[in-house]
Scaffold this motif. Sequence first.
Motif, short mmCIF file in Angstrom:
data_model
loop_
_atom_site.label_atom_id
_atom_site.label_comp_id
_atom_site.label_asym_id
_atom_site.label_seq_id
_atom_site.Cartn_x
_atom_site.Cartn_y
_atom_site.Cartn_z
N LYS A 60 0.84 -1.19 0.00
CA LYS A 60 0.00 0.00 0.00
C LYS A 60 0.88 1.25 0.00
CE LYS A 60 -3.86 -1.97 2.55
NZ LYS A 60 -4.72 -1.84 3.71
N PRO A 61 0.57 2.20 -0.86
CA PRO A 61 1.29 3.48 -0.79
C PRO A 61 0.77 4.30 0.38
CG PRO A 61 -0.34 3.55 -2.54
CD PRO A 61 -0.37 2.16 -1.98
N ARG A 73 -0.63 7.13 0.71
CA ARG A 73 -1.93 7.80 0.55
C ARG A 73 -3.11 6.87 0.84
NH1 ARG A 73 -1.13 12.80 -2.52
NH2 ARG A 73 0.41 13.70 -1.13
N VAL A 86 3.62 -0.37 4.54
CA VAL A 86 3.54 0.73 3.58
C VAL A 86 4.78 0.73 2.70
CG1 VAL A 86 3.35 3.23 3.36
CG2 VAL A 86 2.27 2.07 5.30
N ARG A 87 4.56 0.96 1.41
CA ARG A 87 5.67 1.04 0.45
C ARG A 87 5.62 2.39 -0.26
NH1 ARG A 87 9.04 -1.68 -3.18
NH2 ARG A 87 9.07 -0.77 -5.26
N LEU A 88 6.76 3.04 -0.36
CA LEU A 88 6.84 4.23 -1.20
C LEU A 88 6.99 3.74 -2.64
CD1 LEU A 88 9.22 6.62 0.77
CD2 LEU A 88 6.74 6.70 0.59
N PRO A 89 6.07 4.10 -3.52
CA PRO A 89 6.15 3.62 -4.90
C PRO A 89 7.42 4.11 -5.59
CG PRO A 89 3.97 4.48 -4.42
CD PRO A 89 4.84 4.86 -3.27
N THR A 117 13.36 8.62 3.29
CA THR A 117 12.10 7.90 3.46
C THR A 117 11.37 8.37 4.72
OG1 THR A 117 13.05 5.98 2.32
CG2 THR A 117 11.09 5.59 3.64
N GLU A 141 3.95 13.08 4.89
CA GLU A 141 2.68 12.50 4.43
C GLU A 141 1.68 12.46 5.58
OE1 GLU A 141 -0.42 10.89 2.35
OE2 GLU A 141 1.46 11.60 1.46
#
Length: 172
Positions: free
Chosen positions: A84-85, A87, A122-125, A138, A145
């Motif tokens: 999931k990003p 956002r 959570v993953r940063l795209p 990061t 965010e």
Amino acid sequence: MKINVVLFQPEIPQNTANIMRTCAGTSVTLHLIKPLGFKLDPKYLKRVAVNYLDNVDYFVYDSYHDFIEKNPGEYYFITRYGKKPPRQMAFQEAQKDIYLIFGRESTGLPKNILRQDLDRCVRLPMNDSIRSLNLANTVAIMVYEVLGQLDYLQLSKTEPETLKGEDWLLEE
């Protein structure tokens, strides 16, 4: 509700010092889980954290278990394996303190920790040219965010009068 950054066994003092500066500027509490890859000595950290080190609230824990026993809240695990990003995470709906948990620079977070709550991984795209971004970058992205979703809480949205002031650009 409070925002917290958790570094699981950080290895690089410059990254930690940079993260300390981000925490100082955003009123975010920092939690460090041992073992650390460096001595937690101001002379090692001051070079990057400059003179902001005194403005950082930080705590050190002997283990991950020690950390979770002392810090109830909503945990979010930042990992390249997340699906999931940022956002897609509704940080503004959090009912408890928010903890953004980051792994070691070399190996990230252990699987046994990540598997405890896969919905909060959570993953940063990014593309496949690199494995991950720098840890300090990061952390800054994730802190902002969360802050953005919370309308930046009590942070100043203009240059404070204690510095140059919000009308500095208009001055001759």
